[in-house]
Design a protein around this motif. Structure first.
Motif, mmCIF file in Angstrom:
data_model
loop_
_atom_site.group_PDB
_atom_site.id
_atom_site.type_symbol
_atom_site.label_atom_id
_atom_site.label_comp_id
_atom_site.label_asym_id
_atom_site.label_seq_id
_atom_site.Cartn_x
_atom_site.Cartn_y
_atom_site.Cartn_z
ATOM 1 N N LEU A 248 12.861 -2.369 -10.240
ATOM 2 C CA LEU A 248 11.884 -2.895 -10.298
ATOM 3 C C LEU A 248 10.727 -1.651 -9.064
ATOM 4 O O LEU A 248 10.290 -1.830 -10.014
ATOM 5 C CB LEU A 248 11.843 -4.770 -10.128
ATOM 6 C CG LEU A 248 12.329 -4.910 -10.854
ATOM 7 C CD1 LEU A 248 12.672 -6.229 -10.136
ATOM 8 C CD2 LEU A 248 11.231 -5.430 -11.850
ATOM 9 N N ASN A 249 11.679 -1.756 -8.145
ATOM 10 C CA ASN A 249 10.448 -1.446 -7.094
ATOM 11 C C ASN A 249 10.464 0.519 -7.651
ATOM 12 O O ASN A 249 9.068 1.640 -7.510
ATOM 13 C CB ASN A 249 10.675 -1.277 -5.595
ATOM 14 C CG ASN A 249 10.269 -2.447 -5.004
ATOM 15 O OD1 ASN A 249 9.145 -2.401 -5.148
ATOM 16 N ND2 ASN A 249 11.896 -3.523 -5.002
ATOM 17 N N ASN B 102 7.814 0.460 -10.257
ATOM 18 C CA ASN B 102 6.194 0.132 -9.187
ATOM 19 C C ASN B 102 6.127 1.270 -8.549
ATOM 20 O O ASN B 102 4.762 1.393 -8.679
ATOM 21 C CB ASN B 102 6.491 -1.045 -8.496
ATOM 22 C CG ASN B 102 6.755 -2.539 -8.594
ATOM 23 O OD1 ASN B 102 6.238 -2.271 -9.656
ATOM 24 N ND2 ASN B 102 6.933 -3.305 -8.168
ATOM 25 N N PHE C 28 -1.120 -4.069 -12.571
ATOM 26 C CA PHE C 28 0.575 -4.280 -12.992
ATOM 27 C C PHE C 28 1.481 -4.710 -12.395
ATOM 28 O O PHE C 28 2.616 -5.119 -12.424
ATOM 29 C CB PHE C 28 0.636 -2.962 -14.226
ATOM 30 C CG PHE C 28 1.556 -3.330 -15.076
ATOM 31 C CD1 PHE C 28 1.868 -4.362 -15.797
ATOM 32 C CD2 PHE C 28 2.196 -2.182 -16.168
ATOM 33 C CE1 PHE C 28 3.188 -3.913 -16.693
ATOM 34 C CE2 PHE C 28 3.165 -2.017 -16.538
ATOM 35 C CZ PHE C 28 3.646 -3.499 -16.689
ATOM 36 N N VAL C 29 1.161 -3.451 -10.865
ATOM 37 C CA VAL C 29 2.406 -3.360 -10.292
ATOM 38 C C VAL C 29 2.271 -5.285 -9.426
ATOM 39 O O VAL C 29 3.291 -5.201 -9.756
ATOM 40 C CB VAL C 29 2.214 -2.706 -9.223
ATOM 41 C CG1 VAL C 29 3.686 -2.662 -7.605
ATOM 42 C CG2 VAL C 29 2.551 -1.322 -9.574
ATOM 43 N N ILE D 163 4.083 -7.413 -11.784
ATOM 44 C CA ILE D 163 5.558 -6.848 -11.531
ATOM 45 C C ILE D 163 5.945 -7.502 -10.267
ATOM 46 O O ILE D 163 7.305 -7.959 -10.260
ATOM 47 C CB ILE D 163 6.059 -5.563 -11.719
ATOM 48 C CG1 ILE D 163 5.269 -4.863 -12.538
ATOM 49 C CG2 ILE D 163 7.434 -5.458 -11.121
ATOM 50 C CD1 ILE D 163 5.673 -3.609 -13.182
ATOM 51 N N ALA E 289 9.014 -10.767 -10.386
ATOM 52 C CA ALA E 289 10.325 -9.920 -9.447
ATOM 53 C C ALA E 289 10.572 -11.619 -8.310
ATOM 54 O O ALA E 289 11.802 -11.836 -8.564
ATOM 55 C CB ALA E 289 9.667 -8.812 -9.087
#
Lengths: 106, 167
Positions: free
Chosen positions: A39-40, A43, A67-68, A71, A75
């Motif tokens: 996920l990161n 990002n 968006f980040v 996320i 998460a």
């Protein structure tokens, strides 16, 4: 001179590390940490794209950063739920090893 | 952003990211993940995304990692004992990961924008927290509220999941 490609390369390498962790490790907690790595990595590439697409006023495109932000929020919620599921699983089966969990019905 | 800073932060992030999946002890993995995320936060800062860098440190290195360590301690997980590795599965998984990275590398190599440096930023009139906040409460207001509902659902879900069943 650091280019967009360098950031994408590093982000791809981090994603591959997380991917390899999910494929190769057998401990549920470690698999979960590898998911976080992936996920990161996504990002990082989003932030790099946001910084790359500057508008005419010389500002980065903040849509990518928003968006980040989303996320990261999703998460965090995912970690909470996932760890609760792992704890529930551990209570039922006394293991966090994926190879010991091989039946659909307890 | 200086290349030295970029490569130092990347190396920190990647080395400790590799340590996450190599360590046998889950506590060591979790602590490596913290350092890896600190490197990632430094990379966010180098891309002028200061707000996200701070959020990354607060949410990941702070909250999420404490949760991971708490669960590891709660379950009292020790370092895994060595098990017989299924070598075919291991080689297959490693091959898939390597092929994936090779493909990604080729795509980045063919992207001609990837060779361009970043355009310089104009000096900031308002800080990026302000701009992200305007976007969140402006064009992205609906997703923002949906995220709020999602967190509520997650909270209730965690409580339901971790409640002991009454027999």
């Amino acid at each position: 001179m650091v280019t967009l490609g360098d950031y994408l390369f590093v982000s791809g390498l981090l994603f591959t590390l997380g991917f390899a962790g999910v494929l190769l490790r057998r401990n549920l907690i470690i698999i979960f940490m590898s998911l976080e790595l992936m996920l990161n990595a996504a990002n990082l590439s989003l932030v790099a794209f946001s910084r790359f697409r500057t508008n005419s006023l010389g500002q980065p495109n903040y849509d990518g950063q928003v968006f980040v932000f989303f996320i990261i929020t999703v998460a965090a919620a995912e970690v909470a739920v996932g760890l609760a599921i792992i704890v529930a699983l551990y209570r039922a089966r006394r293991t966090t090893h994926v190879e010991d969990i091989n039946s659909l019905k307890f | 952003m200086s290349p030295f800073f970029f490569w130092t932060a990347s190396a920190l992030m990647l080395v400790f990211g590799a340590a996450v999946i190599i360590n046998r002890n889950p506590v060591a993995s979790a602590l490596s993940l913290v350092v890896s995320f600190l490197g990632l936060a430094a990379l966010f800062m180098s891309l002028d995304a200061f707000f996200l860098g701070i959020i990354q440190v607060l949410v990941y290195a702070g909250a999420v990692m404490v949760l991971f360590l708490f669960i590891i301690m709660l379950l009292d997980l020790r370092a895994e004992e060595r098990r017989r590795i299924n070598f075919v599965a291991f080689a297959g998984g490693a091959a898939v990961a390597v092929i994936f990275f090779g493909q990604l590398y080729l795509v980045i190599g063919h992207l001609h924008q990837a060779k361009l440096p970043f355009a310089p930023l104009a000096p900031m009139q308002v800080d990026d927290v302000h701009r992200i906040g305007l976007l969140l409460f402006g064009s992205y207001n609906l997703p923002f509220q949906i995220i709020g509902v999602l967190i509520l659902v997650a909270t209730i879900g965690v409580i339901v999941l971790s409640k002991r069943e009454l027999h």
